[in-house]
Each structure stands twice: as C-alpha cells, then as structure tokens.
Design an enzyme around this catalytic site. Structure first.
Site, PDB file in Angstrom:
ATOM      1  N   GLY A  59       6.711 -21.230   2.289  1.00  0.00           N
ATOM      2  CA  GLY A  59       7.360 -22.490   1.973  1.00  0.00           C
ATOM      3  C   GLY A  59       8.110 -22.462   0.649  1.00  0.00           C
TER       4      GLY A  59
ATOM      5  N   ASN B 167       0.825  -1.212   0.000  1.00  0.00           N
ATOM      6  CA  ASN B 167       0.000   0.000   0.000  1.00  0.00           C
ATOM      7  C   ASN B 167       0.861   1.265   0.000  1.00  0.00           C
ATOM      8  OD1 ASN B 167      -2.372  -1.531  -0.066  1.00  0.00           O
ATOM      9  ND2 ASN B 167      -2.360  -1.771   2.147  1.00  0.00           N
TER      10      ASN B 167
END
Length: 560
Positions: free
Chosen positions: A485, A434
């Site tokens: 991951g 943002n």
C-alpha cells in the site's frame, strides 16, 4: 673506473631509448597527438583551468577501466527498524579507491504483528545472526574474491558468488553431519516404550442413529510442508550481486533498469459502478467500516460479508469517476495459508465461517462472476493442496490469473527443478532476497517467458528505502510489480521511482502499450475456454479481456 662508469652510462642510455620507443609506440597506437591537437583547437578560447580539465578527461579515457578494490558490509535498519544488510562497493579509478554505491537488501523474515514476546525475541536473535554472518562473509572473503574484477562483468561476478555460496552450503552440511554423529555417540539409546492402547470409541447413546454426516467423512487435510531452509548469511550473495550491477550502471552513466535489460538480452552495457448507499454507516445500526493500517500499508477493516470490501472499493471508484474493469483492476492476495484452521481442516474465510476445499472453489468462482474487474487471485489455496490448485485453475484459468506467491518455491529451487507449474498456476511472484543473484533473476524470468507464465516482481516485508527493486522489475520486463500500500516512506519511494522511470521512457520514446490485453490467455487456458464454449448452451459470449492498465492489489482483509 672510467671504463666501468662508461659501461653503466651506455646501459642507461639504451634503457632510456627503449622507454622512449615504447612511449612513442603507445602514443602512436592511441593517436594521442591528434587527440591533443583537436583538444587544443577546441579549447583555444577557454580558460587555462578548462583546458587542463579537458586534458584530464582526454587522458582519463586512456586509463585502466575501473575495477573492484573493496566490498564492505554493514548492519543497518530497515523501514520497520529491524536489522538488515547494507553493501558498499569501492572501485579503483585512476589509481584511487572511490566509493561508488551502496544497496540495502531486505531479509526473508516475515513480520508478525501479534506474536508472543518470546517468539519475537527468538526471531530477533535469528535475524541478528543472519545479518552478522552476512556482514562477516562480505568483509572477510567476498571482498577478496572480487578484488580486481570489473563490475561490468556481471556473469563472472555472479559465478564467483555462486561458487562461494555452494562451498558454504557444503560446509554447513558437513558441520551438521559431524554434530549429529557426535550426538549419536554420546546420547544413550533409550529403551523402546510400549505405547498405550488407543482410547475406545465413544459409546453411542440409546436410540441414537448414525446419521449421514457421520458416514461421509471428509478427506483429511494435508499437513503443511516444512519451511524451506535458508542458510544463515545467504543475503550477502544477493546484496553483493545487486551492488555490483548498480556499480556498473553508475560507472557507465546508465540507469540500473537499462543495465538489467541489457543483461537479460545478452547485450553489453553502453464499467461505472453503481454507488451503494449505506456502505459507510448510512443505515442506522449498521456496523461502521473502521480499521487500522498494517505494516504492509494495507487498511484492515471489519466486514460482514466477503463482498463488502469490494463493494466499498466500487463506491470509492464511482466517487472518483473511475470505472472498475477499465480504469482500475484488482488482484486479491487470498493468502490461504493464513486462513487454514488445522483443528477443523477447513479455511476460515471470516470469523466463524469455515469452508472446505470444494466450497472455496465455489466461493472464488462466485466472486469472479460478481466482480469481473478481479484479474488475479494470489495464493487461493495452500501450496500443499495440489488438487485444489488444479480445480481452481480449470474453473477460472480462462477468466483471471491464478498466481503462486507464498505457495511457490524459492528461485534457487525453481531453477534447480526447472518446474514452475507446481502448484498449477498462471504465474508466480519472484523476489530478490537471500542468495538470488542478478543472473538468477534473468534466468527465472526467461524460464517464465518460455513457459508463457507471467512474472510478478514483489517486495519482501522487511523493506528499506532502497528503490533498486523497481529498476529490477522494469529491466527484467515483468508484467506487474507488487509493492504494497501507499503508506510509509520505504514504499512511497519505490512508487516515486516507478513514476520517474516512466517519465524517462516516455521522453526516450520507448514507452508504449503493446497491442495486447493485460490479461492474455495461455495455451492451457485457451483450451479450457474452447471446452467451455463447446459445452455452453445458454451462456452468452465470454466477457472481453480488460484493456491494459496498471492493476491495484487488494490485500486480504483481517478477520473480525
């Protein structure tokens, strides 16, 4: 006629002499003759093309420094095929515009794999509006505001972006107030309705006695706080700020992490686990440990107990010859906000297993005692449960980090409040998204450093293959990085960038572990530890903190 021509000739001669004098002074001030002589002497045995190349390089050093001439915003797709924003920076170099770099920023939208189709469609429309607005901001106003500015002046660029964003916030506020006033004037005020009387309490059966559980009611659960509003299009601010920082690094022939580090420091840029049998179906009739890979690159598995996934990791480490607590440490993302069952007012830690706040504290304490290789708990409670954060911090603050991830406010709110200890924690996860600029990241990490909190740089869910956030994490000097991951290209790219930076720092001789543990107690935790030692009677010495290594995060397992 002749006199007039003669006067014009004299005027032209004087102008030429003036120009020659200015040129002579310029060459004398910049010592051009000496540079040319040295250049010609050094290129005597080179081919003419090489000589011209060296001459071009010599004169290029005398040219005007590069300035931003255009900023371009585009719609692109992230690693999940969802819409996001790309920003390109063009600079004027030797009077010609040149595309220097591009960056892709991740959106703030969370990705839910099992949402209803109508919710997915609504969020897609919201995402489209956010990205389209950001593209419009970049291509219409921001490119005009930054034209002519030097990309090396990051603070000035960020200030322009902040001012632009503040004006947009004010415009949005005025628009909402106008819509509200128009709505109040057109909609008639409804007459007050008489609320129906509350239903009578259920009748007690004959012979039924009110038990102890009926009299001791638990404290009602605090409803979740409203979602922090995000101004549509705000990702343009963070993307442009990052793109300018990357442009400055490329023009200076520096890696991005070095430029960020210089910006932060106000410098100009130049135990072996016992193998458990039967964990994977070794015992007849035991449930197979199977699962699927989530969009975050995490293996979601079925389990019978809370400890089972951790025992599985222990068994894997034993097979690989790794020692838990020495070669590998764990950080558990509890994500307690996703475990809350509001109908019961309890956390559902497993399917059908509900625990209240006090029981959750006991669960975490027991887990850390059984698995001392766990050095961090991320979001062990919802951000609304301030009392529980105090309890877990007092109970475990001397043994592991208590980290606020989703429970933390946005960076802009944290900087506005100046309070990073609400909820009470050892540190927080910061993300670049943002309206967060490079200057904001520097300011928030300086704040965490001053408060002796740790900062973890994390990625958002909607990632792309842009690996800039790794450079940001290294340049800002945060303690850990949270990438998800090792699955899918957008995450593997970031791990590879981390390895590349490590190699560069090793070659430069700037990489080395400090003489401190990876888990260092802050002042409040030290006081808590002293208090525990003072009241301890039969307990032995506290365990030694783990040695410095890179921790591995374990995402929360899926419910079965």
């Amino acid at each position: 006629m002749g006199e007039e021509g003669g006067g014009r000739s004299c005027g032209t001669t004087r102008e030429l002499q003036k120009l020659k004098q200015q040129a002579l002074e310029y060459y004398r001030e910049n010592d051009v003759p000496r540079r040319l002589e040295e250049l010609l002497n050094s290129t005597f045995y080179l081919q003419p093309a090489d000589v011209y190349g060296h001459l071009a390089n010599c004169f290029s050093k005398l040219a005007k420094p590069p300035t931003i001439c255009k900023v371009v915003g585009k719609n692109v797709l992230d690693g999940l095929g969802l819409l996001t924003l790309q920003v390109e920076i063009f600079c004027t170099i030797q009077n010609f515009p040149k595309n220097i770099c591009s960056v892709v920023i991740a959106t703030h939208f969370e990705v839910h794999e099992n949402d209803l189709p109508e919710l997915v469609e609504a969020e897609g429309a919201e995402r489209l509006e956010a990205v389209s607005t950001a593209v419009r901001w970049v291509n219409e106003t921001i490119t005009k505001e930054l034209r002519g500015m030097a990309p090396s002046n990051q603070a000035e660029v960020d200030q322009v972006l902040r001012t632009f964003f503040e004006n947009k916030v004010q415009e949005d506020k005025e628009r909402k107030e106008l819509e509200k006033s128009l709505g109040d004037s057109t909609v008639p005020t409804p007459s007050p309705l008489i609320s129906p009387p509350p239903p009578p309490p259920p009748a007690k059966k004959n012979g039924q006695r009110q038990g102890k559980k009926d009299t001791l009611t638990e404290k009602p659960i605090v409803p979740p706080d409203p979602v922090e509003p995000v101004l549509c299009g705000s990702m343009a601010i963070g993307a442009v700020s990052l793109a300018v920082a990357k442009t400055s690094a490329i023009l200076g022939n520096n890696p991005l992490y070095l430029n960020i580090s210089l910006l932060k420091h106000h410098q100009p840029p130049p135990l072996k686990a016992e193998t458990k049998k039967g964990l994977n179906g070794g015992k007849r009739g035991q449930q197979q440990i199977t699962g699927k890979m989530s969009h975050l690159g995490c293996l979601t598995i079925n389990y019978d107990t809370i400890e089972q996934p951790l025992l599985l990791i222990q068994g894997i480490c034993a097979n690989l010859g790794l020692e838990m607590g020495t070669d590998l440490h764990l950080a558990i993302n509890c994500a307690a906000h996703e475990l809350m069952d509001y109908s019961r007012g309890k956390y559902e830690v497993m399917m059908g297993t509900h625990k209240n706040a006090a029981e959750m504290v006991d669960l975490y304490v027991d887990l850390i005692n059984k698995f001392p290789s766990i050095i961090a708990l991320i979001d062990p409670f919802r951000k609304e449960d301030s009392e529980q954060w105090d309890s877990i911090y007092n109970a475990l603050g001397s043994k592991c980090y208590i980290i606020a991830g989703t429970a933390s406010k946005s960076i802009s709110k944290l900087l506005e409040d100046g309070n990073i200890s609400n909820p009470k924690s050892s540190g927080l996860i910061i993300k670049h998204t943002n309206q967060t600029t490079m200057s904001d990241l520097v300011e928030i990490t300086n704040l965490t450093d001053s408060k002796k909190h740790i900062a973890i740089f994390g990625s958002t869910e909607g990632e792309s293959c842009d690996d800039s956030l790794v450079d940001l994490a290294v340049g800002l000097g945060v303690r850990f990085i949270k990438l998800g991951g090792l699955s899918r290209g957008e995450r593997v790219t970031k791990y590879n960038r981390l390895f590349t930076i490590e190699e560069e720092l090793v070659q430069n001789g700037t990489l080395g572990f400090k003489e401190e543990h990876i888990f260092s107690l802050n002042e409040e935790a030290e006081k808590a530890t002293e208090a525990l030692e003072a009241v301890a009677t039969t307990a032995g010495e506290l365990p030694e903190p783990p040695e410095p290594i890179f921790p591995t995060e374990v995402e929360e397992p899926a419910k079965t």
